[in-house]
Write a protein that holds these residues in place. Structure first.
Motif, PDB file in Angstrom:
ATOM      1  N   THR A 135       0.766  -1.305   0.063  1.00 15.94           N
ATOM      2  CA  THR A 135       0.091   0.170  -0.113  1.00 15.94           C
ATOM      3  C   THR A 135       0.829   1.131  -0.091  1.00 15.94           C
ATOM      4  N   GLY A 136       0.380   2.329  -0.593  1.00 24.07           N
ATOM      5  CA  GLY A 136       1.186   3.631  -0.619  1.00 24.07           C
ATOM      6  C   GLY A 136       0.884   4.617   0.271  1.00 24.07           C
ATOM      7  N   LYS A 137       1.819   5.401   0.533  1.00 17.19           N
ATOM      8  CA  LYS A 137       1.309   6.814   1.402  1.00 17.19           C
ATOM      9  C   LYS A 137       0.869   7.788   0.287  1.00 17.19           C
ATOM     10  N   THR A 138       0.549   8.971   0.829  1.00 19.57           N
ATOM     11  CA  THR A 138      -0.327   9.886   0.024  1.00 19.57           C
ATOM     12  C   THR A 138       0.358  10.912  -0.479  1.00 19.57           C
ATOM     13  N   GLY A 139       1.680  11.039  -0.411  1.00 19.46           N
ATOM     14  CA  GLY A 139       2.520  12.191  -0.752  1.00 19.46           C
ATOM     15  C   GLY A 139       2.321  12.531  -2.342  1.00 19.46           C
ATOM     16  N   ALA A 140       2.559  11.372  -3.159  1.00 23.46           N
ATOM     17  CA  ALA A 140       2.511  11.510  -4.556  1.00 23.46           C
ATOM     18  C   ALA A 140       0.922  11.965  -4.951  1.00 23.46           C
ATOM     19  N   ALA A 141      -0.088  11.543  -4.066  1.00 21.06           N
ATOM     20  CA  ALA A 141      -1.438  11.931  -4.511  1.00 21.06           C
ATOM     21  C   ALA A 141      -1.591  13.478  -4.329  1.00 21.06           C
ATOM     22  N   ARG A 142      -0.912  13.828  -3.288  1.00 19.64           N
ATOM     23  CA  ARG A 142      -1.113  15.264  -2.868  1.00 19.64           C
ATOM     24  C   ARG A 142      -0.460  16.293  -3.789  1.00 19.64           C
ATOM     25  N   VAL A 143       0.642  15.825  -4.177  1.00 18.66           N
ATOM     26  CA  VAL A 143       1.383  16.578  -5.167  1.00 18.66           C
ATOM     27  C   VAL A 143       0.592  16.806  -6.541  1.00 18.66           C
ATOM     28  N   ALA A 144       0.275  15.440  -7.021  1.00 20.73           N
ATOM     29  CA  ALA A 144      -0.473  15.378  -8.283  1.00 20.73           C
ATOM     30  C   ALA A 144      -1.633  16.054  -8.497  1.00 20.73           C
ATOM     31  N   LEU A 145      -2.627  16.150  -7.387  1.00 16.73           N
ATOM     32  CA  LEU A 145      -3.626  16.647  -7.242  1.00 16.73           C
ATOM     33  C   LEU A 145      -3.450  18.319  -7.009  1.00 16.73           C
ATOM     34  N   GLU A 146      -2.452  18.694  -6.303  1.00 13.84           N
ATOM     35  CA  GLU A 146      -2.148  20.241  -6.385  1.00 13.84           C
ATOM     36  C   GLU A 146      -1.550  20.828  -7.431  1.00 13.84           C
ATOM     37  N   THR A 147      -0.940  20.069  -8.338  1.00 14.48           N
ATOM     38  CA  THR A 147       0.007  20.720  -9.532  1.00 14.48           C
ATOM     39  C   THR A 147      -0.810  20.402 -10.689  1.00 14.48           C
ATOM     40  N   LYS A 148      -1.696  19.272 -10.641  1.00 13.77           N
ATOM     41  CA  LYS A 148      -2.314  18.447 -11.928  1.00 13.77           C
ATOM     42  C   LYS A 148      -1.363  18.321 -12.918  1.00 13.77           C
ATOM     43  N   CYS A 149      -0.401  17.592 -12.420  1.00 12.88           N
ATOM     44  CA  CYS A 149       0.685  17.233 -13.696  1.00 12.88           C
ATOM     45  C   CYS A 149       0.529  15.897 -13.852  1.00 12.88           C
ATOM     46  N   PRO A 150       1.152  15.442 -15.189  1.00  8.39           N
ATOM     47  CA  PRO A 150       1.175  14.010 -15.370  1.00  8.39           C
ATOM     48  C   PRO A 150       1.632  13.236 -14.342  1.00  8.39           C
ATOM     49  N   VAL A 151       1.334  12.111 -13.947  1.00 12.09           N
ATOM     50  CA  VAL A 151       1.866  11.063 -13.234  1.00 12.09           C
ATOM     51  C   VAL A 151       2.120   9.719 -13.962  1.00 12.09           C
ATOM     52  N   VAL A 152       3.405   9.333 -14.076  1.00 13.72           N
ATOM     53  CA  VAL A 152       3.882   8.276 -14.844  1.00 13.72           C
ATOM     54  C   VAL A 152       3.978   6.817 -13.778  1.00 13.72           C
ATOM     55  N   PRO A 153       3.299   5.989 -14.005  1.00 13.44           N
ATOM     56  CA  PRO A 153       3.571   4.813 -13.210  1.00 13.44           C
ATOM     57  C   PRO A 153       4.594   3.801 -13.607  1.00 13.44           C
ATOM     58  N   ILE A 154       5.637   3.535 -12.782  1.00 13.02           N
ATOM     59  CA  ILE A 154       6.666   2.825 -13.404  1.00 13.02           C
ATOM     60  C   ILE A 154       7.016   1.489 -12.484  1.00 13.02           C
ATOM     61  N   ALA A 155       7.284   0.359 -12.901  1.00 11.50           N
ATOM     62  CA  ALA A 155       7.677  -0.623 -12.335  1.00 11.50           C
ATOM     63  C   ALA A 155       9.119  -1.005 -12.541  1.00 11.50           C
ATOM     64  N   GLN A 156       9.800  -1.563 -11.471  1.00 10.50           N
ATOM     65  CA  GLN A 156      11.210  -2.077 -11.996  1.00 10.50           C
ATOM     66  C   GLN A 156      11.312  -3.330 -11.351  1.00 10.50           C
ATOM     67  N   TRP A 157      12.225  -4.282 -11.615  1.00 14.14           N
ATOM     68  CA  TRP A 157      12.503  -5.731 -11.033  1.00 14.14           C
ATOM     69  C   TRP A 157      13.880  -6.046 -11.735  1.00 14.14           C
TER      70      TRP A 157
END
Length: 253
Positions: A135-157
């Protein structure tokens, strides 16, 4: 994709780090076309090894958009480390702030300046036994909603096979592959211009983490658990088990 101005300090760090990473890790990097060529944006990345920030930075650096990582504001004041973080444009998190959004004002400012801000929404190395995102913390969501910027989901392995979570000794041979898959920017417009309540932030965070998890499912060719590992829930369950065992012990005496 056009390259932005890198600067001496970032280029110097790349000169040091890239020759170390190249012989250690083969590369399977996909989705770089989803990295915005211009403007500020966020990348949300899963975290499964102490050294995956270096490998991920290599991917992001090669995309032409320099990654700006979040770090405690106090580190920016300390000697060589502080000088490096300031000169490479890393982003301070003000944990002493009285409200949550102010803690991320550095990230908001960086996005408005047109930077790429890297979020590890889990906040720490995953504790999921099979390495899936928690589960994630809400920091990225806060910044995304405040700035309305693109959010790129990235996975690494793969870096987690070089240095597993919480391990101290790397497993260098055989040579591991760093897999990265960047998905298209998320459409968060349905959440814009709504009151930034805890419920809304949790919902947006779940959307972000679900997208990151889908990218990792693609990389691994496996299905993730239906319910993400929740460290808080696990701590509560562990506390209950401990209390139950203590209670049973008292009855036994």
């Amino acid at each position: 994709m056009p390259r932005r101005r890198i600067g001496f300090w970032y280029r110097f760090a790349a000169v040091i780090c890239k020759p170390l990473l190249v012989p250690l890790l083969k590369r399977d990097w996909r989705g770089m076309e989803n990295i915005p060529a211009e403007g500020g944006f966020i990348t949300a990345v899963n975290h499964n090894s102490y050294v995956d920030p270096f490998a991920y930075a290599h991917f992001q650096y090669n995309s032409g958009r320099m990654p700006r990582f979040l770090a405690k504001s106090g580190l920016f004041k300390k000697g060589i480390v502080g000088a490096w973080m300031r000169n490479t444009g890393q982003v301070p998190v003000y944990r002493e702030s009285t409200d949550a959004l102010s803690a991320f004002r550095g990230a908001v400012d960086a996005v408005h300046r047109g930077e790429c801000v890297v979020f590890y929404p889990e906040g720490t190395l995953t504790r999921d036994p099979d390495g899936w995102p928690m589960t994630g913390k809400t920091g990225a969501a806060r910044v995304a909603l405040e700035t309305k910027c693109p959010v790129v989901p990235i996975a690494q392995w793969g870096v987690n096979e070089l240095l597993p979570p919480y391990a101290k000794k790397p497993e260098i041979l055989p040579r591991k592959t760093h897999h990265v898959l960047a998905g298209p920017p998320l459409d968060l417009t349905p959440y814009y211009d709504r009151e930034m309540t805890p419920e809304l932030l949790r919902e947006v965070t779940e959307v972000i983490m679900a997208a990151v998890t889908r990218q990792l499912e693609d990389i691994r060719g496996e299905k993730a658990p239906d319910t993400p590992y929740d460290p808080r829930r696990e701590r509560i369950e562990q506390r209950r088990r401990t209390e139950a065992q203590h209670h049973e012990g008292e009855i036994g005496t």
